[in-house]
Write an enzyme that holds these catalytic residues in place. Structure first.
Site, mmCIF file in Angstrom:
data_model
loop_
_atom_site.group_PDB
_atom_site.id
_atom_site.type_symbol
_atom_site.label_atom_id
_atom_site.label_comp_id
_atom_site.label_asym_id
_atom_site.label_seq_id
_atom_site.Cartn_x
_atom_site.Cartn_y
_atom_site.Cartn_z
ATOM 1 N N GLY A 43 0.847 -1.176 0.000
ATOM 2 C CA GLY A 43 0.000 0.000 0.000
ATOM 3 C C GLY A 43 0.886 1.230 0.000
ATOM 4 O O GLY A 43 2.117 1.132 -0.007
ATOM 5 N N SER A 44 0.265 2.401 0.024
ATOM 6 C CA SER A 44 1.032 3.644 -0.092
ATOM 7 C C SER A 44 2.043 3.814 1.035
ATOM 8 O O SER A 44 3.153 4.311 0.814
ATOM 9 C CB SER A 44 0.069 4.833 -0.112
ATOM 10 O OG SER A 44 -0.777 4.792 1.043
ATOM 11 N N GLU A 46 3.760 1.628 2.501
ATOM 12 C CA GLU A 46 4.858 0.660 2.455
ATOM 13 C C GLU A 46 5.863 0.974 1.343
ATOM 14 O O GLU A 46 6.964 0.419 1.319
ATOM 15 C CB GLU A 46 4.335 -0.766 2.208
ATOM 16 C CG GLU A 46 3.551 -1.347 3.362
ATOM 17 C CD GLU A 46 2.179 -0.730 3.492
ATOM 18 O OE1 GLU A 46 1.369 -0.885 2.574
ATOM 19 O OE2 GLU A 46 1.928 -0.052 4.506
ATOM 20 N N GLU A 65 -4.232 -9.718 1.619
ATOM 21 C CA GLU A 65 -3.315 -9.841 2.748
ATOM 22 C C GLU A 65 -3.391 -11.189 3.462
ATOM 23 O O GLU A 65 -2.395 -11.681 3.987
ATOM 24 C CB GLU A 65 -3.543 -8.697 3.746
ATOM 25 C CG GLU A 65 -3.027 -7.348 3.280
ATOM 26 C CD GLU A 65 -4.044 -6.550 2.474
ATOM 27 O OE1 GLU A 65 -5.053 -7.146 2.028
ATOM 28 O OE2 GLU A 65 -3.828 -5.332 2.281
ATOM 29 N N HIS A 88 -0.151 -3.539 4.652
ATOM 30 C CA HIS A 88 -0.633 -2.165 4.736
ATOM 31 C C HIS A 88 -1.134 -1.908 6.160
ATOM 32 O O HIS A 88 -1.282 -2.834 6.962
ATOM 33 C CB HIS A 88 -1.743 -1.966 3.706
ATOM 34 C CG HIS A 88 -2.032 -0.533 3.395
ATOM 35 N ND1 HIS A 88 -1.090 0.466 3.487
ATOM 36 C CD2 HIS A 88 -3.175 0.082 2.991
ATOM 37 C CE1 HIS A 88 -1.630 1.615 3.152
ATOM 38 N NE2 HIS A 88 -2.891 1.418 2.844
ATOM 39 N N HIS A 295 -13.316 -29.805 20.943
ATOM 40 C CA HIS A 295 -14.108 -28.996 20.024
ATOM 41 C C HIS A 295 -15.540 -28.821 20.511
ATOM 42 O O HIS A 295 -16.223 -27.872 20.119
ATOM 43 C CB HIS A 295 -14.114 -29.643 18.622
ATOM 44 C CG HIS A 295 -14.674 -28.762 17.551
ATOM 45 N ND1 HIS A 295 -15.040 -29.221 16.301
ATOM 46 C CD2 HIS A 295 -14.938 -27.428 17.528
ATOM 47 C CE1 HIS A 295 -15.508 -28.228 15.574
ATOM 48 N NE2 HIS A 295 -15.458 -27.130 16.285
ATOM 49 N N GLY A 414 -8.251 -24.162 12.880
ATOM 50 C CA GLY A 414 -9.619 -24.339 12.420
ATOM 51 C C GLY A 414 -10.086 -23.208 11.525
ATOM 52 O O GLY A 414 -11.187 -23.263 10.978
#
Length: 540
Positions: A43-44, A46, A65, A88, A295, A414
């Site tokens: 992004g800008s 980075e 991402e 970003h 679970h 999971g």
């Protein structure tokens, strides 16, 4: 007066430390850490990192991402070194959070950098800034920081790397304002920092005495066995004790050869069923595993009546919540080496062998068991399976045995969306191995963009999509919550997904198989393809 042997503090002896830019200092650190790959979706904020991008680094682009973090997770696990990720600011980290959570559960070392707006405009709530950058990824990172000064960024990266690599390993995050990269700073030297721990001898001795006195021991091995490269030591310890070896519930790695005489099977994530399967054993050794992962709600004892539980785990948090027994905290490989150094115990009879499974037979619409059995027959034994097909896992465990260390990866969380990009990361890390992405049709749609990365990188991955046109795991789980047979479960049908079109649209070859007679041939073609190839297999 100055000391006799001390140099006087003069301008000629107090030379300023050499300086460099934050960007160069960080890149030099990464080189010292043997990191030459950056996973990102820029992004800008980075962009300044990539000015004059060095030729000895490679940038692996993901189209979203979560795909970026999934690829980095597979790569880090396969290389046994922290992956470097560039995201970003708030929105990008938010997109990535599902797979950051999975990296946390997988104990994957990962240094995540997130862009931030320039420091000079932060007081004005600028567009695309992260107002609480260090809080956003919590609690699923081991550490997060936005350095107080630009000059502190390299030190923060160094600290992040050491923390990510220390057991239990995991992701960390450093938020970096866009204008920091050009600032001047002192270079930071990489240091030798211990990343492993050894269990306390007196606790390990207590576990050793308990194992030696056992009549019918059972091992329950978890993902930490393979993560810690402890496979040969664990096999040797199981053979020394003639222990039945079970795989822990929801294990993301394979810790024991599934064709071994002592291999007993897989434990489900249900308390009563675990106790039932372990009945008859007087000592249960949870080795690199929680005791135990559940679970659904359960009742009664956690181990069979009369059985003792002992545990070796690298994570003190997991050891702390174990409901019963003795827990040693430390590295699995080092701990098992210490147990192997003890005198050999008394001889024991072998446990009863695991009963053989009946062969799966072809049918008009193939069963998942038949697909797994056929794949087991045609693949190389040392090929790598990266799996995310929850409803097919039982069939995989019965018909697709994992035989070697570092040849099986799945998510411990999971959370869906990890497996397809993780296969790309593993293939990047192990270019000499065949990687097979075994993915459910529903799971694949969480990160289908990873096919584009595989195609752009020309990785010869075989993606097998098990197409049952539904979220089968939810439909199979529904009776646990009171759904009656035949009752409609909303939101679980997936009609009209065309995986051949999705694959070809991103640059991958694709084959559709519905006829069982064509399956073996199609699998062989896919496994020998020099390019990424998606095999859409219709299953019952």
């Amino acid at each position: 007066m100055p000391q006799a042997n001390a140099l006087p503090l003069t301008a000629t002896t107090l030379r300023p430390a050499p300086h460099t830019s934050v960007r160069e200092a960080v890149l030099d650190l990464l080189r010292a850490f043997k990191i030459d790959t950056i996973f990102g979706n820029p992004g800008s904020t980075e962009l300044p990192l990539f000015l004059d991008f060095p030729p000895d680094f490679r940038y692996i682009l993901g189209l979203q991402e979560s795909v970026v973090v999934g690829m980095a997770d597979g790569y880090a696990q396969a290389t046994r070194n922290a992956a470097f990720v560039n995201l970003h600011s708030a929105a990008g980290v938010g997109h990535a959070m599902g797979n950051i959570f999975t990296a946390h559960k997988n104990r994957t070392p990962m240094v995540i950098t997130a862009g931030q707006q320039a420091r000079s405009i932060l007081p004005f709530d600028p567009f695309l800034f992260s107002s609480q950058a260090t809080e956003l990824p919590k609690p699923y990172v081991k550490w997060s920081i936005e350095p107080a000064r630009a000059e502190d960024v390299p030190l923060a990266i160094a600290r992040a790397y050491y923390i990510a690599m220390q057991q239990p390993r995991g992701p960390v995050l450093v938020s970096i304002p866009a204008d920091d990269w050009e600032k001047s700073c002192e270079p930071v030297q990489a240091r030798l920092v211990s990343t492993e721990t050894r269990p306390e001898p007196h606790v390990l001795n207590a576990i050793g005495h308990t194992l030696d006195a056992a009549e019918r021991p059972a091992f329950v091995v978890g993902a930490a066995v393979d993560r810690d490269a402890a496979w040969p030591e664990v096999v040797a310890l199981a053979e020394r004790h003639n222990a039945a070896v079970w795989v822990a519930p929801m294990s993301g790695r394979c810790g024991f050869p599934e064709d071994h005489r002592l291999f007993a099977g897989f434990l489900p994530a249900m308390r009563e069923k675990i106790v039932s399967l372990l009945a008859g054993h007087d000592v249960i050794f949870a080795l690199g595993a929680a005791a135990f992962t559940y679970h659904v709600e359960g009742f009664g004892p956690h181990v069979p009546p009369g059985a003792q539980l002992v545990q070796l785990i690298e994570d003190p948090g997991i050891a702390a919540w174990a409901p019963v027994g003795t827990s040693a905290v430390g590295g699995i490989r080092l701990g098992v080496q210490d147990l192997l150094a003890r005198p050999a115990p008394k001889a024991r009879a072998l446990p009863a062998p695991r009963p053989p499974r009946p062969r799966a037979e072809p049918s008009a619409l193939m069963s998942v068991a038949y697909v797994m059995q056929t794949l087991a027959e045609v693949r190389a034994a040392d090929s790598i399976v990266v799996e995310e097909a929850p409803s097919s896992r039982a069939a995989m465990q019965n018909y697709l045995p994992i035989l070697h260390s570092e040849t099986f990866y799945t998510m411990c969380s999971g959370g869906l969306g990890h497996g397809l990009p993780a296969a790309v990361g593993v293939a990047l890390a192990k270019p000499d191995k065949k990687v097979i992405g075994l993915i459910g049709d529903g799971s694949s749609m969480y990160s289908i963009q990873a096919l584009w990365s595989a195609a752009q990188l020309k990785l010869p991955i075989t993606f097998i999509i098990l197409k049952n046109r539904r979220y089968a795991a939810l439909q199979e789980f529904a009776p646990t919550f009171g759904f009656q047979p035949g009752e409609t479960l909303q939101g679980t049908d997936l009609p009209e997904l065309d995986f051949l079109a999705l694959a070809r649209g991103q640059g991958c070859d694709a084959i559709h198989v519905r006829d069982a007679a064509r399956l073996a041939g199609a699998l062989r073609e896919a496994l020998h393809s020099p390019r990424p190839l998606l095999l859409e297999v219709e299953v019952a």
